[in-house]
Design a protein around this motif. Structure first.
Motif, PDB file in Angstrom:
ATOM      1  N   ALA A 189       0.851  -1.205   0.000  1.00 29.94           N
ATOM      2  CA  ALA A 189       0.000   0.000   0.000  1.00 29.94           C
ATOM      3  C   ALA A 189       0.883   1.251   0.000  1.00 29.94           C
ATOM      4  N   ASP A 190       0.385   2.293  -0.640  1.00 34.65           N
ATOM      5  CA  ASP A 190       1.159   3.551  -0.720  1.00 34.65           C
ATOM      6  C   ASP A 190       1.537   4.079   0.650  1.00 34.65           C
ATOM      7  N   PHE A 191       0.586   3.994   1.584  1.00 39.63           N
ATOM      8  CA  PHE A 191       0.862   4.589   2.889  1.00 39.63           C
ATOM      9  C   PHE A 191       2.003   3.856   3.605  1.00 39.63           C
ATOM     10  N   VAL A 192       2.171   2.577   3.316  1.00 37.76           N
ATOM     11  CA  VAL A 192       3.217   1.786   3.993  1.00 37.76           C
ATOM     12  C   VAL A 192       4.595   2.319   3.598  1.00 37.76           C
ATOM     13  N   LYS A 193       4.759   2.538   2.313  1.00 37.08           N
ATOM     14  CA  LYS A 193       6.031   3.067   1.798  1.00 37.08           C
ATOM     15  C   LYS A 193       6.312   4.436   2.431  1.00 37.08           C
ATOM     16  N   LYS A 194       5.275   5.263   2.392  1.00 33.77           N
ATOM     17  CA  LYS A 194       5.397   6.628   2.926  1.00 33.77           C
ATOM     18  C   LYS A 194       5.733   6.580   4.431  1.00 33.77           C
ATOM     19  N   HIS A 195       5.062   5.686   5.119  1.00 31.60           N
ATOM     20  CA  HIS A 195       5.258   5.555   6.570  1.00 31.60           C
ATOM     21  C   HIS A 195       6.698   5.122   6.886  1.00 31.60           C
ATOM     22  N   MET A 196       7.200   4.184   6.091  1.00 37.06           N
ATOM     23  CA  MET A 196       8.561   3.682   6.345  1.00 37.06           C
ATOM     24  C   MET A 196       9.598   4.765   6.102  1.00 37.06           C
ATOM     25  N   GLU A 197       9.340   5.573   5.093  1.00 41.56           N
ATOM     26  CA  GLU A 197      10.324   6.608   4.762  1.00 41.56           C
ATOM     27  C   GLU A 197      10.164   7.856   5.624  1.00 41.56           C
ATOM     28  N   GLU A 198       8.914   8.306   5.764  1.00 47.19           N
ATOM     29  CA  GLU A 198       8.720   9.603   6.421  1.00 47.19           C
ATOM     30  C   GLU A 198       8.594   9.516   7.938  1.00 47.19           C
ATOM     31  N   VAL A 199       7.971   8.443   8.423  1.00 45.22           N
ATOM     32  CA  VAL A 199       7.803   8.329   9.879  1.00 45.22           C
ATOM     33  C   VAL A 199       8.965   7.535  10.481  1.00 45.22           C
ATOM     34  N   LYS A 200       9.233   6.388   9.888  1.00 45.98           N
ATOM     35  CA  LYS A 200      10.290   5.538  10.457  1.00 45.98           C
ATOM     36  C   LYS A 200      11.694   5.931   9.989  1.00 45.98           C
ATOM     37  N   LYS A 201      11.722   6.844   9.035  1.00 50.31           N
ATOM     38  CA  LYS A 201      12.998   7.389   8.526  1.00 50.31           C
ATOM     39  C   LYS A 201      13.967   6.309   8.039  1.00 50.31           C
ATOM     40  N   MET A 202      13.411   5.327   7.335  1.00 43.37           N
ATOM     41  CA  MET A 202      14.273   4.268   6.797  1.00 43.37           C
ATOM     42  C   MET A 202      14.826   4.704   5.447  1.00 43.37           C
ATOM     43  N   PRO A 203      16.073   4.375   5.190  1.00 44.15           N
ATOM     44  CA  PRO A 203      16.592   4.625   3.842  1.00 44.15           C
ATOM     45  C   PRO A 203      15.774   3.801   2.842  1.00 44.15           C
ATOM     46  N   PRO A 204      15.471   4.355   1.643  1.00 45.55           N
ATOM     47  CA  PRO A 204      14.587   3.664   0.680  1.00 45.55           C
ATOM     48  C   PRO A 204      15.016   2.227   0.367  1.00 45.55           C
ATOM     49  N   GLU A 205      16.347   1.982   0.235  1.00 43.28           N
ATOM     50  CA  GLU A 205      16.793   0.602  -0.118  1.00 43.28           C
ATOM     51  C   GLU A 205      16.429  -0.363   1.009  1.00 43.28           C
ATOM     52  N   PHE A 206      16.579   0.103   2.232  1.00 50.66           N
ATOM     53  CA  PHE A 206      16.272  -0.743   3.387  1.00 50.66           C
ATOM     54  C   PHE A 206      14.771  -1.031   3.444  1.00 50.66           C
ATOM     55  N   ALA A 207      13.975   0.031   3.235  1.00 47.03           N
ATOM     56  CA  ALA A 207      12.512  -0.119   3.234  1.00 47.03           C
ATOM     57  C   ALA A 207      12.100  -1.145   2.181  1.00 47.03           C
ATOM     58  N   GLU A 208      12.705  -1.025   1.013  1.00 45.18           N
ATOM     59  CA  GLU A 208      12.401  -1.939  -0.097  1.00 45.18           C
ATOM     60  C   GLU A 208      12.671  -3.394   0.299  1.00 45.18           C
ATOM     61  N   SER A 209      13.799  -3.625   0.958  1.00 41.36           N
ATOM     62  CA  SER A 209      14.154  -5.004   1.319  1.00 41.36           C
ATOM     63  C   SER A 209      13.211  -5.553   2.404  1.00 41.36           C
ATOM     64  N   LEU A 210      12.753  -4.666   3.263  1.00 47.35           N
ATOM     65  CA  LEU A 210      11.819  -5.122   4.307  1.00 47.35           C
ATOM     66  C   LEU A 210      10.463  -5.512   3.741  1.00 47.35           C
ATOM     67  N   LEU A 211      10.052  -4.792   2.677  1.00 47.13           N
ATOM     68  CA  LEU A 211       8.722  -5.054   2.108  1.00 47.13           C
ATOM     69  C   LEU A 211       8.558  -6.512   1.687  1.00 47.13           C
ATOM     70  N   GLY A 212       9.638  -7.118   1.188  1.00 45.33           N
ATOM     71  CA  GLY A 212       9.601  -8.529   0.787  1.00 45.33           C
ATOM     72  C   GLY A 212       9.264  -9.418   1.977  1.00 45.33           C
ATOM     73  N   ARG A 213       9.872  -9.076   3.108  1.00 41.03           N
ATOM     74  CA  ARG A 213       9.603  -9.864   4.320  1.00 41.03           C
ATOM     75  C   ARG A 213       8.165  -9.660   4.801  1.00 41.03           C
ATOM     76  N   TYR A 214       7.692  -8.414   4.689  1.00 43.90           N
ATOM     77  CA  TYR A 214       6.313  -8.117   5.097  1.00 43.90           C
ATOM     78  C   TYR A 214       5.324  -8.890   4.227  1.00 43.90           C
ATOM     79  N   LYS A 215       5.671  -9.006   2.938  1.00 39.75           N
ATOM     80  CA  LYS A 215       4.798  -9.738   2.005  1.00 39.75           C
ATOM     81  C   LYS A 215       4.648 -11.189   2.474  1.00 39.75           C
TER      82      LYS A 215
END
Ligand SMILES: Cc1cc2nc3c(=O)[nH]c(=O)nc-3n(C[C@H](O)[C@H](O)[C@H](O)COP(=O)(O)O)c2cc1C
Length: 222
Positions: free
Chosen positions: A98-124
């Motif tokens: 979901a769009d908000f998940v990406k936004k939340h990881m970057e803007e609220v959790k302040k994760m670097p985009p590459e890290f957020a991307e790698s986590l999404l696979g695990r969340y899936k």
């Protein structure tokens, strides 16, 4: 710092003080500072994969409260008397992509985009294993489960400062959602009602002492 045994005593006392308050003293209002403290306890609550899939609507508008009361059998005494009345909404579509998940990881959790991307696979994988991706109801209920943690923290933190509360599930969810949708409060279907909570000061002490199962009947040590 308070003595640890004194803290334990204060917390257990607060748990015993808290009861599902059916009617509040209408003349007593929770101060803004105290209510902010309760909300802060909600905000700091944990949630699965840190998604914070919730929103808190503080309903102070009397007309809206009476509309909600028409479809909330479990809040008949609380809606007209609570100092503060909260509808806790849960996200309906908190999937890993979901769009908000990406936004939340970057803007609220302040994760670097590459890290957020790698986590999404695990969340899936996690969401697949939990059966959330092909079942709308399960997905909403998963978000809804998180809101109950915030609910509990709100009630406990309130009790610690002598504020009463009542958790409320006694309502018709479809009817409540309709009322909220009509006022554009569900962000185009991104949220739906999960649970409600009333806060204030008791009109009277509970009519019966607190009852609970014994520890030996609910805990098993293996
Ligand atoms: C999720 C949840 C939903 C509840 N819904 C209602 C409700 O709609 N109306 C109500 O008066 N009490 C409601 N209660 C209160 C319970 O009946 C109450 O917590 C329980 O009987 C234990 O009593 P105590 O909280 O006074 O110790 C609810 C409690 C929970 C946790």
């Amino acid at each position: 710092m308070m003595d640890i045994n004194a803290i334990k005593e204060v917390v257990i006392k607060a748990q015993n003080f808290r009861f599902a308050t059916k009617e509040f003293d209408k003349t007593k209002k929770i101060s803004e500072e105290d209510f902010q403290y309760i909300l802060e306890n909600a905000r700091l609550s944990p949630s699965s994969i840190g998604l914070e899939p919730w929103k808190f609507l503080v309903i102070q508008d009397e007309e809206l409260r009476s509309k909600i009361r028409e479809v909330s059998w479990g809040a008949q005494g609380q809606l007209p008397t609570a100092s503060h009345f909260v509808l806790i909404l849960a996200r309906t579509k908190a999937t890993y992509d979901a769009d908000f998940v990406k936004k939340h990881m970057e803007e609220v959790k302040k994760m670097p985009p590459e890290f957020a991307e790698s986590l999404l696979g695990r969340y899936k994988d996690f969401q697949e294993e939990f059966g959330l991706l092909d079942n709308e109801k399960a997905l909403f209920d998963w978000s809804s489960k998180q809101t109950y943690i915030a609910l509990a923290n709100m009630m406990t933190s309130a009790a610690l400062i002598g504020i009463d509360s009542c958790p409320i599930e006694g309502f018709d969810p479809a009817a409540v959602n309709k009322i909220l949708e009509e006022r554009n409060l569900l962000e185009n279907g991104e949220f739906a009602i999960s649970v409600m909570a009333a806060f204030g000061y008791r009109a009277a002490d509970p009519s019966r002492p607190k009852t609970r199962s014994e520890m030996k009947d609910i805990v098993e040590w293996i």
